[in-house]
Design a protein around this motif. Structure first.
Motif, PDB file in Angstrom:
ATOM      1  N   CYS A   1      -8.706  -5.033 -15.714  1.00 42.55           N
ATOM      2  CA  CYS A   1      -7.392  -5.626 -16.027  1.00 42.55           C
ATOM      3  C   CYS A   1      -7.380  -7.148 -15.897  1.00 42.55           C
ATOM      4  CB  CYS A   1      -6.313  -4.996 -15.152  1.00 42.55           C
ATOM      5  SG  CYS A   1      -6.303  -5.583 -13.446  1.00 42.55           S
TER       6      CYS A   1
ATOM      7  N   CYS B   1     -11.171  -8.447 -11.607  1.00 41.66           N
ATOM      8  CA  CYS B   1     -11.291  -7.067 -12.068  1.00 41.66           C
ATOM      9  C   CYS B   1     -11.760  -7.071 -13.525  1.00 41.66           C
ATOM     10  CB  CYS B   1      -9.933  -6.388 -11.949  1.00 41.66           C
ATOM     11  SG  CYS B   1      -9.910  -4.710 -12.594  1.00 41.66           S
TER      12      CYS B   1
ATOM     13  N   CYS C   1      -9.465  -3.471  -6.893  1.00 42.49           N
ATOM     14  CA  CYS C   1      -8.403  -4.250  -7.529  1.00 42.49           C
ATOM     15  C   CYS C   1      -7.046  -3.717  -7.082  1.00 42.49           C
ATOM     16  CB  CYS C   1      -8.525  -4.141  -9.048  1.00 42.49           C
ATOM     17  SG  CYS C   1      -7.132  -4.898  -9.913  1.00 42.49           S
TER      18      CYS C   1
ATOM     19  N   GLU D   1      -4.245  -4.176  -8.418  1.00 38.06           N
ATOM     20  CA  GLU D   1      -3.375  -3.900  -9.566  1.00 38.06           C
ATOM     21  C   GLU D   1      -3.679  -2.548 -10.202  1.00 38.06           C
ATOM     22  OE1 GLU D   1      -0.778  -5.944 -10.953  1.00 38.06           O
ATOM     23  OE2 GLU D   1      -1.000  -6.673  -8.904  1.00 38.06           O
ATOM     24  N   CYS D   2      -4.974  -2.237 -10.399  1.00 35.17           N
ATOM     25  CA  CYS D   2      -5.318  -1.015 -11.143  1.00 35.17           C
ATOM     26  C   CYS D   2      -6.275  -0.112 -10.379  1.00 35.17           C
ATOM     27  CB  CYS D   2      -5.889  -1.377 -12.513  1.00 35.17           C
ATOM     28  SG  CYS D   2      -7.592  -1.987 -12.460  1.00 35.17           S
TER      29      CYS D   2
END
Ligand SMILES: [Zn+2]
Length: 136
Positions: A36, A33, A47, A49-50
């Motif tokens: 992040c 990503c 992604c 995570e984000c």
């Protein structure tokens, strides 16, 4: 082992090609990503995570540790060489970045959880399968 291993090869797609062909350059590659810096495996368009869709291909060191493993003694087809090690390797770059793979160039009774390993590639042109061996 490799000489007697029949591999079911992945279908290459635009999303996974970097992963399966990086071995031609000796490189283990993941999507990363750009927002992040999270490394993503298996390849995904977003992604986790984000939720960014702005991803790039990143080359990692190919070093990691054996997270866990099992020894296969079952010859699943005639002529299959056994025993061999199926391992989950965690890459050095990111906790939780793990590959299910085979451990090679190591006696099955010498494998330990936490042992350092490094990537090598088995060529099935155009696919290069990432395997791991003990890191000296
Ligand atoms: Zn992200």
């Amino acid at each position: 082992m490799a000489d007697h291993m029949i591999r079911l090869l992945p279908a290459l797609t635009p999303e996974n090609q970097h992963f399966w062909t990086g071995g031609a350059q000796g490189e283990l590659r993941f999507l990363r990503c750009t927002r992040c810096r999270h490394l993503i495996h298996p390849p995904a368009p977003v992604c986790p995570e984000c939720l960014s869709r702005e991803l790039e291909v990143a080359t990692v060191s190919g070093r990691g540790i054996v997270h866990t493993y099992t020894v296969n003694h079952q010859p699943w087809y005639p002529g299959m060489a056994t025993p061999f090690v199926i391992a989950i390797v965690e890459l050095a770059e990111q906790p939780g970045l793990r590959l299910t793979t085979n451990l090679v160039n190591c006696a099955v009774d010498q494998v330990k959880i936490g042992m350092p390993v490094r990537v090598l590639f088995e060529n099935h042109d155009p696919v290069w399968i990432p395997l791991f061996e003990p890191a000296s």
